[in-house]
Design a protein around this motif. Structure first.
Motif, PDB file in Angstrom:
ATOM      1  N   THR A 158      46.411  40.629  45.819  1.00 39.83           N
ATOM      2  CA  THR A 158      45.429  41.081  44.759  1.00 39.83           C
ATOM      3  C   THR A 158      46.040  41.055  43.442  1.00 39.83           C
ATOM      4  N   ARG A 159      47.288  40.872  43.198  1.00 43.40           N
ATOM      5  CA  ARG A 159      47.813  40.659  41.696  1.00 43.40           C
ATOM      6  C   ARG A 159      48.274  39.212  41.216  1.00 43.40           C
TER       7      ARG A 159
ATOM      8  N   ARG B 278      47.364  36.409  40.629  1.00 45.81           N
ATOM      9  CA  ARG B 278      46.499  35.314  40.411  1.00 45.81           C
ATOM     10  C   ARG B 278      46.959  34.662  38.723  1.00 45.81           C
ATOM     11  N   THR B 279      46.863  33.270  38.863  1.00 46.92           N
ATOM     12  CA  THR B 279      47.324  32.768  37.697  1.00 46.92           C
ATOM     13  C   THR B 279      46.592  33.266  36.299  1.00 46.92           C
TER      14      THR B 279
ATOM     15  N   ASN C  69      47.059  36.418  35.343  1.00 47.47           N
ATOM     16  CA  ASN C  69      46.782  37.819  35.529  1.00 47.47           C
ATOM     17  C   ASN C  69      48.068  38.537  34.890  1.00 47.47           C
ATOM     18  N   GLN C  70      47.713  39.675  34.259  1.00 43.82           N
ATOM     19  CA  GLN C  70      48.812  40.464  33.526  1.00 43.82           C
ATOM     20  C   GLN C  70      48.888  41.902  33.988  1.00 43.82           C
ATOM     21  N   PHE C  71      49.965  42.610  34.120  1.00 44.02           N
ATOM     22  CA  PHE C  71      49.960  43.925  34.547  1.00 44.02           C
ATOM     23  C   PHE C  71      51.376  44.527  34.089  1.00 44.02           C
TER      24      PHE C  71
ATOM     25  N   GLU D 277      51.495  49.644  37.272  1.00 46.50           N
ATOM     26  CA  GLU D 277      50.376  49.360  38.139  1.00 46.50           C
ATOM     27  C   GLU D 277      50.740  48.707  39.498  1.00 46.50           C
TER      28      GLU D 277
ATOM     29  N   ARG E 107      53.304  38.625  33.576  1.00 44.72           N
ATOM     30  CA  ARG E 107      52.439  37.498  33.830  1.00 44.72           C
ATOM     31  C   ARG E 107      52.492  36.767  34.684  1.00 44.72           C
TER      32      ARG E 107
END
Length: 291
Positions: A130-131, A133-134, A136-138, A142, A197
């Motif tokens: 779910t997290r 993915r090239t 994506n940032q969090f 989270e 990232r």
């Protein structure tokens, strides 16, 4: 490796719990010591008994909590069985990549930790799919919340927020620390903001992907001769687990097709993938360059 499968889902029931890590990330040098010990035990005729905490404590330099946590990581990552005997992957790694520096080895550790059919904790693969993915940032908060929600959605109050936060630290550290899986360049943490990232990671060696495909096929597609190619690129598919886009997947499958491992039919849609070989030992020999 002995597994217990559901007849309908093939999901394992002997999986590690959320706090298996004992607050530590995966540490390759520590796991390497354990694999070396297991290999020595096997080569001296004691491999049928498996390792014990006492043997590990007396024959390595690992501290008390490492003796608890690192064998669990080795099991979750597919290097040891539940009774701490070398798996086929663990045997090849112990012999030909004792420091676990090989990129292919590290990708397979990631795969086994993340696989829904492996021994790793159930949250791991869910967060990866779910997290990761090239682009994506969090923030870490989270990920902590994802882990907490994963374990409490059906059983409120079953785990504490503090335990979820410790688990989030161990999970993220496994992908950012150099002595863990940082070489895969999946995650980068900003020193200024603390935000993570998802990067364009290190290329997955074709033979590592072939090994993972054989393992995945054996459970997910057991008994099937072919699958729709796009099943691999679905959000929960094998290629997504490796952060592979369509182009990198096509390049990998083309190489494996030339090697006689798979066949890909693209004349009509949906495109079909056939797995022509299930010889994991041969694939591991190719991965590690041994005859």
């Amino acid at each position: 490796m002995n597994t217990t499968h559901s007849k309908t889902t093939n999901i394992r029931h002997d999986r590690l719990g959320m706090t298996f890590h004992r607050s530590f990330t995966l540490v390759r040098p520590a796991i390497g010591q354990i694999l070396g010990l297991a290999l020595s035990q096997q080569e001296h005729g004691d491999g049928d008994t498996g390792l014990t905490k006492k043997i590990i404590r007396e024959n390595t330099s690992l501290g008390t909590i490492y003796v608890e946590a690192m064998p669990r990581y080795a099991w979750a990552a597919g290097l040891l069985s539940q009774d701490l005997k070398l798996t086929d992957l663990g045997l090849f790694a112990a012999r030909y990549d004792p420091t676990l520096m090989n990129t292919g080895t590290q990708w397979l550790l990631h795969f086994n930790l993340s696989s829904p059919f492996g021994s790793g904790p159930t949250f791991w693969g869910e967060v990866v799919l779910t997290r990761f993915r090239t682009g994506n940032q969090f923030p870490k908060s989270e990920i902590d919340a994802d882990i907490l929600e994963h374990y409490t959605r059906d059983n409120p109050g079953s785990v504490s927020p503090d335990s979820a936060q410790q688990t989030g630290t161990a999970f993220l550290g496994t992908y950012t620390k150099a002595d863990a899986l940082g070489q895969l360049h999946i995650l980068q943490k900003s020193n200024e903001t603390g935000v993570y990232r998802v990067l364009q990671p290190t290329v997955v060696p074709s033979w590592a992907f072939a090994y993972a495909l054989m393992c995945y096929w054996n459970t997910k597609y057991e008994g099937r001769l072919s699958v729709n190619l796009n099943e691999l690129t679905q959000p929960d598919g094998l290629a997504s687990m490796f952060l592979m886009d369509d182009n990198s997947l096509d390049n990998t499958l083309n190489e494996l097709q030339r090697a006689g491992i798979v066949d890909v039919f693209r004349a009509d849609k949906p495109h079909q993938l056939l797995l022509l070989s299930h010889d994991r030992e041969m694939v591991l020999r190719k991965l590690y360059g041994v005859q």
